[in-house]
Structure formats: structure tokens, C-alpha cells
Design a protein around this motif. Structure first.
Motif, PDB file in Angstrom:
ATOM      1  N   THR A   1       0.827  -1.197   0.000  1.00 58.34           N
ATOM      2  CA  THR A   1       0.000   0.000   0.000  1.00 58.34           C
ATOM      3  C   THR A   1       0.866   1.253   0.000  1.00 58.34           C
ATOM      4  N   GLY A   2       0.219   2.406   0.033  1.00 60.99           N
ATOM      5  CA  GLY A   2       0.935   3.683   0.030  1.00 60.99           C
ATOM      6  C   GLY A   2       0.617   4.439  -1.254  1.00 60.99           C
ATOM      7  N   ASN A   3       0.903   5.711  -1.278  1.00 62.04           N
ATOM      8  CA  ASN A   3       0.638   6.498  -2.482  1.00 62.04           C
ATOM      9  C   ASN A   3       1.869   6.565  -3.386  1.00 62.04           C
ATOM     10  N   GLY A   4       2.813   5.692  -3.172  1.00 60.22           N
ATOM     11  CA  GLY A   4       4.089   5.740  -3.892  1.00 60.22           C
ATOM     12  C   GLY A   4       4.045   5.117  -5.271  1.00 60.22           C
ATOM     13  N   THR A   5       5.210   5.142  -5.919  1.00 61.79           N
ATOM     14  CA  THR A   5       5.328   4.749  -7.330  1.00 61.79           C
ATOM     15  C   THR A   5       6.467   3.749  -7.526  1.00 61.79           C
ATOM     16  N   PHE A   6       6.181   2.727  -8.330  1.00 65.48           N
ATOM     17  CA  PHE A   6       7.237   1.851  -8.844  1.00 65.48           C
ATOM     18  C   PHE A   6       7.502   2.291 -10.282  1.00 65.48           C
ATOM     19  N   ASP A   7       8.655   2.888 -10.510  1.00 67.88           N
ATOM     20  CA  ASP A   7       9.001   3.377 -11.844  1.00 67.88           C
ATOM     21  C   ASP A   7       9.995   2.410 -12.481  1.00 67.88           C
ATOM     22  N   GLY A   8       9.518   1.623 -13.434  1.00 67.91           N
ATOM     23  CA  GLY A   8      10.349   0.592 -14.051  1.00 67.91           C
ATOM     24  C   GLY A   8      11.385   1.125 -15.027  1.00 67.91           C
ATOM     25  N   GLN A   9      11.307   2.399 -15.338  1.00 69.82           N
ATOM     26  CA  GLN A   9      12.231   3.028 -16.305  1.00 69.82           C
ATOM     27  C   GLN A   9      12.318   2.238 -17.606  1.00 69.82           C
ATOM     28  N   GLY A  10      11.155   1.797 -18.072  1.00 66.43           N
ATOM     29  CA  GLY A  10      11.092   0.929 -19.247  1.00 66.43           C
ATOM     30  C   GLY A  10      11.638   1.530 -20.522  1.00 66.43           C
TER      31      GLY A  10
ATOM     32  N   LEU B   1       4.594   2.765 -13.014  1.00 63.43           N
ATOM     33  CA  LEU B   1       4.904   3.627 -14.155  1.00 63.43           C
ATOM     34  C   LEU B   1       5.957   2.953 -15.033  1.00 63.43           C
ATOM     35  N   ASN B   2       5.731   2.952 -16.333  1.00 61.02           N
ATOM     36  CA  ASN B   2       6.739   2.562 -17.318  1.00 61.02           C
ATOM     37  C   ASN B   2       7.498   1.283 -16.964  1.00 61.02           C
ATOM     38  N   SER B   3       6.746   0.199 -16.798  1.00 63.20           N
ATOM     39  CA  SER B   3       7.380  -1.097 -16.562  1.00 63.20           C
ATOM     40  C   SER B   3       8.212  -1.494 -17.787  1.00 63.20           C
ATOM     41  N   LYS B   4       9.205  -2.326 -17.563  1.00 66.76           N
ATOM     42  CA  LYS B   4      10.016  -2.790 -18.699  1.00 66.76           C
ATOM     43  C   LYS B   4       9.200  -3.747 -19.574  1.00 66.76           C
TER      44      LYS B   4
ATOM     45  N   ILE C   1      -1.909   2.509 -13.264  1.00 65.34           N
ATOM     46  CA  ILE C   1      -0.941   1.776 -14.081  1.00 65.34           C
ATOM     47  C   ILE C   1      -0.749   2.576 -15.361  1.00 65.34           C
ATOM     48  N   THR C   2       0.478   3.041 -15.585  1.00 64.89           N
ATOM     49  CA  THR C   2       0.695   3.988 -16.673  1.00 64.89           C
ATOM     50  C   THR C   2       1.960   3.668 -17.477  1.00 64.89           C
ATOM     51  N   ALA C   3       1.800   3.598 -18.775  1.00 65.49           N
ATOM     52  CA  ALA C   3       2.935   3.510 -19.710  1.00 65.49           C
ATOM     53  C   ALA C   3       2.419   3.986 -21.066  1.00 65.49           C
ATOM     54  N   PRO C   4       3.332   4.382 -21.963  1.00 62.58           N
ATOM     55  CA  PRO C   4       2.860   4.884 -23.254  1.00 62.58           C
ATOM     56  C   PRO C   4       2.177   3.808 -24.095  1.00 62.58           C
ATOM     57  N   LYS C   5       1.313   4.276 -24.956  1.00 61.67           N
ATOM     58  CA  LYS C   5       0.551   3.448 -25.896  1.00 61.67           C
ATOM     59  C   LYS C   5       1.426   2.498 -26.706  1.00 61.67           C
ATOM     60  N   ASN C   6       2.620   2.955 -27.077  1.00 58.86           N
ATOM     61  CA  ASN C   6       3.463   2.144 -27.963  1.00 58.86           C
ATOM     62  C   ASN C   6       4.542   1.365 -27.215  1.00 58.86           C
ATOM     63  N   SER C   7       4.457   1.272 -25.880  1.00 57.17           N
ATOM     64  CA  SER C   7       5.465   0.509 -25.129  1.00 57.17           C
ATOM     65  C   SER C   7       5.157  -0.981 -25.274  1.00 57.17           C
TER      66      SER C   7
END
Ligand SMILES: *[C@@H]1O[C@H](CO)[C@@H](O)[C@H](O)[C@H]1NC(C)=O
Ligand SMILES: *[C@@H]1O[C@H](CO)[C@@H](O)[C@H](O)[C@H]1NC(C)=O
Ligand SMILES: *[C@@H]1O[C@H](CO)[C@@H](O)[C@H](O)[C@H]1NC(C)=O
Ligand SMILES: *[C@@H]1O[C@H](CO)[C@@H](O)[C@H](O)[C@H]1NC(C)=O
Ligand SMILES: *[C@@H]1O[C@H](CO)[C@@H](O)[C@H](O)[C@H]1NC(C)=O
Ligand SMILES: *[C@@H]1O[C@H](CO)[C@@H](O)[C@H](O)[C@H]1NC(C)=O
Ligand SMILES: *[C@@H]1O[C@H](CO)[C@@H](O)[C@H](O)[C@H]1NC(C)=O
Ligand SMILES: *[C@@H]1O[C@H](CO)[C@@H](O)[C@H](O)[C@H]1NC(C)=O
Ligand SMILES: *[C@@H]1O[C@H](CO)[C@@H](O)[C@H](O)[C@H]1NC(C)=O
Ligand SMILES: *[C@@H]1O[C@H](CO)[C@@H](O)[C@H](O)[C@H]1NC(C)=O
Ligand SMILES: *[C@@H]1O[C@H](CO)[C@@H](O)[C@H](O)[C@H]1NC(C)=O
Length: 408
Positions: free
Chosen positions: A130-139, A177-180, A199-205
Motif C-alpha cells: 500500500t501507500g501512495n508511492g510509485t514503482f518506476d520501471g524506467q522501461g 509507471l513505465n514497466s520494462k 498503471i501507466t505507460a505509453p501506448k506504444n510501449s
């Protein structure tokens, strides 16, 4: 309040603590012991320091060496982190909590990831993330190396959050964000509930499925916003009893059962319900996809109900030739699809074929119900044909308002 009164209260509390030990337990459940990763050497806002070891040391103390309920806290700040395993079984009282307030940023060198996962939860019974934090995968650093479109034996890039053999889990409020590759990957999990996810990443990822569920039972995903480059949620082989509701999906490839049958040992899927979801500009909406397959399997007991389509390319799809280049050829899939319901699906589509049910010649779909499907064409092509297309759906039923007109 006088000193005497305070003294009396304290004595009373002391006694009730002794006389009613369960009150102590309730208090502990409300206020777990906190294992702050920074007290284990974690450093935020440092571009070179890998926090995997401090994270795992905090986890080991919380999971294996706490006699009271335990919470691992990742506080405010940006924490660079390589592959990290949060392993059980835990001996601390259930559930163990991971609270993420800050941002966890993945390292970018793909060779560091010997198995395809970044943050892995394994063999845990009773987990809350839980938490309001972010996992940024730097995909974006590795998407260029994904060649799965052309190479059937492509190497999987890491999933951001992997849950393997984890039972009785709650995940809420977290941003991925931006999983690999996949954002969430569930494998052999039982009783998993998630809500209020972003859950967020670009359309073309490439292959950035929002959540891929495999070999799991009793999974609920609700009230979440998913915009990504592949399926918002995909339900893979060996999975049963999945309830999805109130998801906003887009961009993305829709909410899919499958693909199934890619590997010879793929097991059946049943008991899937997708309700009250909105699809915005996705390539697909409600989709079931199977390969021709190497051995038989079944997908059955599937309900898609109360869906809104907003400029979706293919709102309703059964595709039993998935992964096959010869899509025009009739499917001879060994997989059997039955007891499928598409009900109350409204909105707009940008393709001429809004409803496409392409079942197997050797295993025709049994018991497909289409009810109250009211779609209108919002595309720009000059071709204004607006149709349904069905193959090998011998007893499909169409009831209520049906637009485009039923194929029969
Ligand atoms: C960042 O971490 C490195 C070790 O990887 C350390 O040498 C350096 O002092 C740290 N920098 C800061 C600002 O903490
Ligand atoms: C377990 O925790 C106690 C303090 O609560 C600590 O003294 C001890 O070193 C820890 N044991 C291990 C193996 O880390
Ligand atoms: C999870 O539950 C399954 C049975 O549903 C059991 O076999 C497995 O050992 C459990 N795993 C954990 C970590 O408790
Ligand atoms: C998350 O919550 C903490 C307080 O719990 C707050 O300080 C922080 O700004 C919040 N972060 C975001 C991204 O909202
Ligand atoms: C499922 O997990 C939740 C959260 O840990 C727990 O409260 C609930 O009792 C579990 N349900 C079953 C049927 O085990
Ligand atoms: C999921 O939702 C269904 C229907 O609302 C409910 O029956 C089931 O107990 C829930 N399961 C979990 C794991 O929360
Ligand atoms: C989801 O997270 C992204 C990245 O942090 C943010 O830009 C977006 O506003 C969030 N969406 C919602 C619905 O919270
Ligand atoms: C649906 O999900 C959104 C978050 O995306 C939430 O704000 C809203 O309360 C949810 N609605 C219901 C009925 O649960
Ligand atoms: C879907 O929405 C309908 C109408 O708002 C509501 O009655 C129903 O409970 C919802 N179902 C789920 C699973 O959220
Ligand atoms: C469809 O036909 C199959 C046999 O061909 C039968 O088992 C099934 O009950 C039928 N389903 C419906 C909804 O009529
Ligand atoms: C219009 O689209 C339909 C359905 O895709 C197709 O069968 C038909 O050939 C198209 N007509 C023209 C003139 O392109």
C-alpha cells in the motif's frame, strides 16, 4: 483531569492489558512495528546507490524476525533499486505490510535482471502492499530491446511487480509507471485483491500488460485506471475465478482472456467476470484469444457486462487464430470456448466490424450469448458497412438491442 484520575486511568489500562490480552493484539494490528528502509542503509536521491540490499534486509527483519505485526516502510524520496526479492514464508503475525510513500526507480541495465522480474514477492501468506508511492520501471531504457513482435523465442524483460505463490494479498493505491515488460505479474497466487491502482505507460510501449494473471485462483481487481501499451489486464492459462470491475482502460489492448494455448501444457481458464469497465481509444475491448494450440484446453464461464466503449477499434472479439499469420484461414484450434456472455455493451467504435466471433472449426464455440450490445460507428473510413462477423458459433444467441446487426 487531576493527577489522581490520570494515575487511576493508567492503572486501569495496565490491568486491562493484562486481563484482556486480545486488546493488546488489536492495538498491535492497528500500529505495526515499522521497519524503515533508511535505518537499514537505504539512500534516497542518489543516482548510483542500489537500495536492493537495504530493502531486503529491512524485509528479512520484518518477515523473519519480528514477533509483532510488521510494516516495511519506504519513505518519501527516490530510491534507485535493482532486482529485489521480498521472500517468505514470514513468521511475523499476518499480514506483513509494505508501505511505499516514495518512488522506487528501477536500474536500467538489462543484464542485471537474471530472471524476468524487478520487485518479486514470493511464498508469502498474508501480504498488504500500500501507500501512495510509485514503482518506476524506467522501461523506456529497454523497450528498444524487445523483439517479441518478430522473435517467437524472445527473452522476457522484467515485470515490475511479480507475485509468485503469494496467498491472501491486498494491493492498493500504488502507481506503476513505465514497466520494462508487464507492470504486475501474478503466478500461482490465491486470493489476491487490488484496487485504486494507477498503471501507466505509453501506448506504444511493447508488452507492458497492466496485469497478467497466470495459474491463479480468486483474483479481484477493481476501481483502477490503466493506460498502457498492451492488454490492460490479461488472464492467462490455469486461472480461475477472476472478478474485474470499475476499470478505466486506455490506451491499451483491452481486457483479455488469453492468449491461451501457446505452450503445450497450458491449462484451462474458467470463471471470469469483467463488469462496469470503460475502454477509451483501445485497440480491443472485451477479447478472448487462443492459439491453434498444441494440446486441448478450455475457456469457459466468461462474462463481460456493463461496458462502455469510447472510440474502440474492436470492441468485442473472439479470436481463435491468435498468433497465426494466416488469419484469413478458418481456425482449427484445439481450444474450446463455451458459456460466454457479452451483455450491456454500449458506445462507439472506429472499425467496421464491431463484433467479431471467430471460433474454431474443430471446436465451435458453445453457448455464446450477446445481449443489449449497442455500438455506433465513429470512424472516418468511407466504407460505412457496419457489421458483425461470426464463424463457428452454432448456437450463439442475440437478444435485446443489437447494433451492429447480429450475424446469423
Ligand atoms: C551515493 O552513493 C555512493 C555509493 O554508491 C556514495 O559513495 C555517495 O557518497 C552517495 N552520495 C550521496 C550524496 O549520498
Ligand atoms: C532479531 O531482532 C533482534 C532485535 O529485535 C536483534 O537483536 C537480532 O539481532 C535479530 N536477529 C537477526 C538474526 O537478525
Ligand atoms: C498458498 O495456498 C496454496 C493452496 O491454495 C498452498 O499450497 C501454498 O502452500 C500456499 N502458499 C503459502 C506461501 O502459504
Ligand atoms: C504521499 O503521502 C505523503 C504523506 O503520507 C505525502 O508527503 C506525499 O507528498 C504523497 N505523495 C504523493 C505523490 O502524493
Ligand atoms: C483473502 O485475503 C484477505 C486479505 O488477506 C482476507 O481478509 C480474507 O479472509 C481472505 N479470504 C479467504 C477466503 O481466505
Ligand atoms: C471477489 O469478488 C467476488 C464478487 O464480488 C466475491 O465473491 C469474492 O469473494 C471476491 N474475492 C476476493 C479474493 O476478494
Ligand atoms: C497516474 O500516475 C501518473 C504518473 O505518476 C500520473 O501522471 C497520472 O496523473 C496518474 N493518474 C491517476 C488517475 O491518478
Ligand atoms: C471506480 O473507480 C474510481 C477510481 O478509478 C473511484 O474513484 C470510484 O469511486 C470507483 N467507483 C465505484 C463505484 O467503486
Ligand atoms: C455495476 O454497476 C451497476 C449499476 O451501476 C451496479 O448495480 C453493479 O453493482 C455494479 N457491479 C459491479 C461488480 O461493480
Ligand atoms: C449449445 O449447443 C451445445 C451442443 O451443441 C449444448 O451443449 C449447449 O447447451 C448449447 N447452449 C445453448 C446456450 O444453447
Ligand atoms: C467494407 O468493409 C467490410 C467489412 O470489413 C468489407 O467486407 C467490405 O469489403 C468493405 N467494402 C469496401 C468497398 O471496401
Amino acid at each position: 483531569m487531576g493527577t489522581k484520575a490520570i494515575f487511576f486511568l493508567c492503572i486501569t489500562c495496565l490491568f486491562c492489558g493484562l486481563a484482556y490480552p486480545h486488546r493488546q493484539l488489536l492495538q498491535d494490528a492497528a500500529a505495526p512495528t515499522i521497519f524503515d528502509v533508511t535505518t537499514f542503509g537505504a539512500l534516497s536521491n542518489n543516482d548510483t546507490f542500489d537500495n536492493a540490499q537495504p530493502f531486503m534486509q529491512a524485509w528479512i527483519q520484518a518477515c523473519k524476525n519480528s514477533t509483532t505485526p510488521a510494516k516495511v516502510l519506504i519513505p518519501n524520496g527516490v530510491f534507485l533499486t535493482g532486482p529485489t526479492v521480498f521472500g517468505g514464508p514470514c513468521t511475523s503475525p499476518k499480514p506483513i505490510i509494505l508501505e511505499v510513500v516514495g518512488t522506487i526507480k528501477a536500474t536500467t541495465d538489462p543484464s542485471e535482471y537474471v530472471s524476468p522480474e524487478w520487485v518479486a514477492f514470493e511464498d508469502i501468506d498474508g501480504l498488504v502492499v500500500t501507500g501512495n508511492g510509485t514503482f518506476d520501471g524506467q522501461g523506456s531504457s529497454v523497450w528498444q530491446y524487445n523483439d517479441c513482435r518478430t522473435n517467437p523465442n524472445c527473452v522476457n524483460l522484467p515485470s515490475s511487480l511479480q507475485f509468485s505463490r503469494v496467498n491472501n494479498t491486498i494491493v492498493k493505491d500504488i502507481t506503476s509507471l513505465n514497466s520494462k515488460q508487464f507492470h504486475y505479474h501474478l503466478h500461482k497466487c490465491y486470493n489476491f485483491s487490488a484496487w485504486n491502482l494507477n498503471i501507466t505507460a505509453p501506448k506504444n510501449s511493447p508488452n507492458t500488460d497492466g496485469m497478467h494473471v497466470g495459474s491463479s485462483d480468486e483474483v479481484n481487481v477493481t476501481s483502477s485506471v490503466i493506460g498502457t501499451g498492451d492488454d490492460c489486464i490479461s488472464i492467462g492459462q490455469g486461472t480461475t475465478n477472476v472478478y474485474i470491475s470499475n476499470i478505466t482502460c486506455g490506451p491499451g489492448h483491452g481486457i483479455s482472456v488469453g492468449s491461451l494455448g501457446k505452450r503445450p501444457l497450458d491449462k484451462s481458464v474458467s470463471g471470469i467476470s469483467v463488469k462496469n469497465c470503460t475502454f477509451i481509444g483501445t485497440t480491443n475491448g472485451a477479447r478472448i484469444k487462443t492459439y491453434i494450440g498444441k494440446s486441448p484446453g478450455e475457456a469457459k464461464g466468461i462474462v463481460y457486462e456493463g461496458l462502455i466503449m469510447d472510440n474502440v477499434q474492436n470492441p468485442i472479439v473472439i479470436d481463435q487464430s491468435y498468433g497465426s499469420k494466416k488469419v484469413r484461414q478458418a481456425s482449427v484450434s484445439l481450444w474450446k470456448i463455451s458459456d460466454v456472455h457479452f451483455r450491456g455493451i454500449k458506445g462507439t467504435t472506429v472499425s467496421n466490424v464491431a463484433l467479431s466471433l471467430q471460433c474454431s472449426v474443430v471446436n465451435p464455440c458453445q453457448g455464446v450469448e450477446v445481449a443489449d450490445v449497442d455500438l455506433s460507428f465513429s470512424g472516418t473510413q468511407r466504407n460505412t458497412t457496419f457489421v458483425s462477423s461470426c464463424a463457428n458459433t452454432p448456437n450463439a444467441t442475440f437478444t435485446g438491442t443489437i447494433n451492429p446487426p447480429p450475424c446469423l
